[in-house]
Design an enzyme around this catalytic site. Sequence first.
Site, short mmCIF file in Angstrom:
data_model
loop_
_atom_site.label_atom_id
_atom_site.label_comp_id
_atom_site.label_asym_id
_atom_site.label_seq_id
_atom_site.Cartn_x
_atom_site.Cartn_y
_atom_site.Cartn_z
N HIS A 255 0.86 -1.20 0.00
CA HIS A 255 0.00 0.00 0.00
C HIS A 255 0.89 1.24 0.00
CE1 HIS A 255 -3.73 -2.14 1.08
NE2 HIS A 255 -2.91 -2.95 1.73
N TYR B 79 -9.70 4.73 7.27
CA TYR B 79 -10.16 5.10 8.62
C TYR B 79 -11.36 6.03 8.48
CZ TYR B 79 -5.50 3.58 10.21
OH TYR B 79 -4.36 2.86 10.50
N PRO C 250 -4.77 0.22 18.73
CA PRO C 250 -4.49 -0.28 17.38
C PRO C 250 -4.54 0.79 16.30
CG PRO C 250 -6.65 -1.01 18.14
CD PRO C 250 -5.98 -0.38 19.31
N LYS D 175 0.60 0.06 15.06
CA LYS D 175 2.00 0.14 15.46
C LYS D 175 2.50 -1.02 16.34
CE LYS D 175 3.24 3.88 13.44
NZ LYS D 175 3.92 3.62 12.17
N TYR E 27 3.23 8.03 10.60
CA TYR E 27 2.48 6.80 10.30
C TYR E 27 3.44 5.74 9.73
CZ TYR E 27 -1.46 3.90 8.78
OH TYR E 27 -2.36 2.87 8.60
C1 DHB Z 1 -5.28 -2.91 11.30
C2 DHB Z 1 -5.00 -1.99 10.34
C3 DHB Z 1 -4.76 -0.68 10.69
O1 DHB Z 1 -4.45 0.24 9.77
C4 DHB Z 1 -4.86 -0.29 12.00
O2 DHB Z 1 -4.64 1.00 12.30
C5 DHB Z 1 -5.15 -1.21 12.95
C6 DHB Z 1 -5.36 -2.52 12.61
C7 DHB Z 1 -5.51 -4.32 10.93
O3 DHB Z 1 -5.51 -4.62 9.72
O4 DHB Z 1 -5.71 -5.15 11.81
#
Ligand code: DHB
Length: 364
Positions: free
Chosen positions: A43, A171, A263, A267, A355
Amino acid sequence: MLEKHSRAHVLSRIRAGVLEQTTVDVLRANGLSERMDREGQPHDGMRVVWAGRDGIFIDVAKHVGKRFMTYGQTCIQEDLFAAADRRQALVLTGVERVTLDQLLSDCPLVRFRHNGDEIVLACEFVAGCDGFHGVSRSAIPVSARREFTKDYPFGWLGILARTRPLTDIIYANHPRGFALASARGPNLSRYYLQVPLDTKIDDWPDGRFWAELKARYPADLANEIVTGPSIEKSVAPLRSFVSEPMRYGRLFLAGDAAHVVPPTGAKGLNLAVSDVFYLARALRAFYCDNSTTLLDCYSEMALRRVWSSVRISWYLTMLLHRFPGSSDFDQRAQEYELEYLKSSKPAQVALAEQYAGLPFEGPN
Ligand code: DHB
């Protein structure tokens, strides 16, 4: 390696799945990327949408020249077990009653029970990689560490389904609450909803989940979401936590044993890999060059990257969720923060940089 659970249990848990470039690089450098490079989905960035509008794409590749990979933690664990088997590493599963002793000496002891036997392992170093609920952190006297904690007043309800995911990680900030679209493969989607902490999974049959998810996305994206039966569903609370320092004598903490992030920002897994990268490099310097310099600065160096991720995870959590009891002022400030992010390239670059994750520090 001592593991409390069975392999089957470890490999049945659906966990994180978005890898930073640094994590991808570490896996590649250690010969662990063959399957990831075949099955993972690259991505260039992620999208943020809010209030039913199409929002913005944070173009991490354009702004900071780094990419991401969606590839499940569970797959990485399979790859790590396979690599451990190839080099005939000793991996004991079903290990019980682990205690750590004499950590300030040159020969720390790890005592445990395995297959009914009481075993005492005399070590040179102990890497405490046993998660937030593990025994390692609590083996450090309270007087020798300091904890930083923030609990958020909601959780995430996650679902995994064998359906085609949306193209981007997206998001959503919506009056009904936060939502997230992610992926684990070309035909495996992962979605999350912000829910109250006391949410019961039984109250969320698939139909209710999909309807609520679509209600939190703008209509064009909602129409693109492909629904189907869930193959996993779970609720997790959101918490920020750091315990400092990450070293006590010959015990070195890594990953969730020392820190937990909410989450939002994906990270947690990446920080665990970054801790292990620093620790492995420090142990190599000890054994190959007889130098303790990197071991001595492990905690400080690891914590700089930890706090950067803790901060951006907190920021994204505050920016994207609806907080119970927030005032009109709080709400407006959040909306204008999103407007600022949309209108300001420097703001997008700053978010992209954080990020993507800080680069590793050099050894000097
Ligand atoms: C997941 C993906 C994300 O971008 C995130 O912030 C938290 C979890 C995931 O795919 O589980």
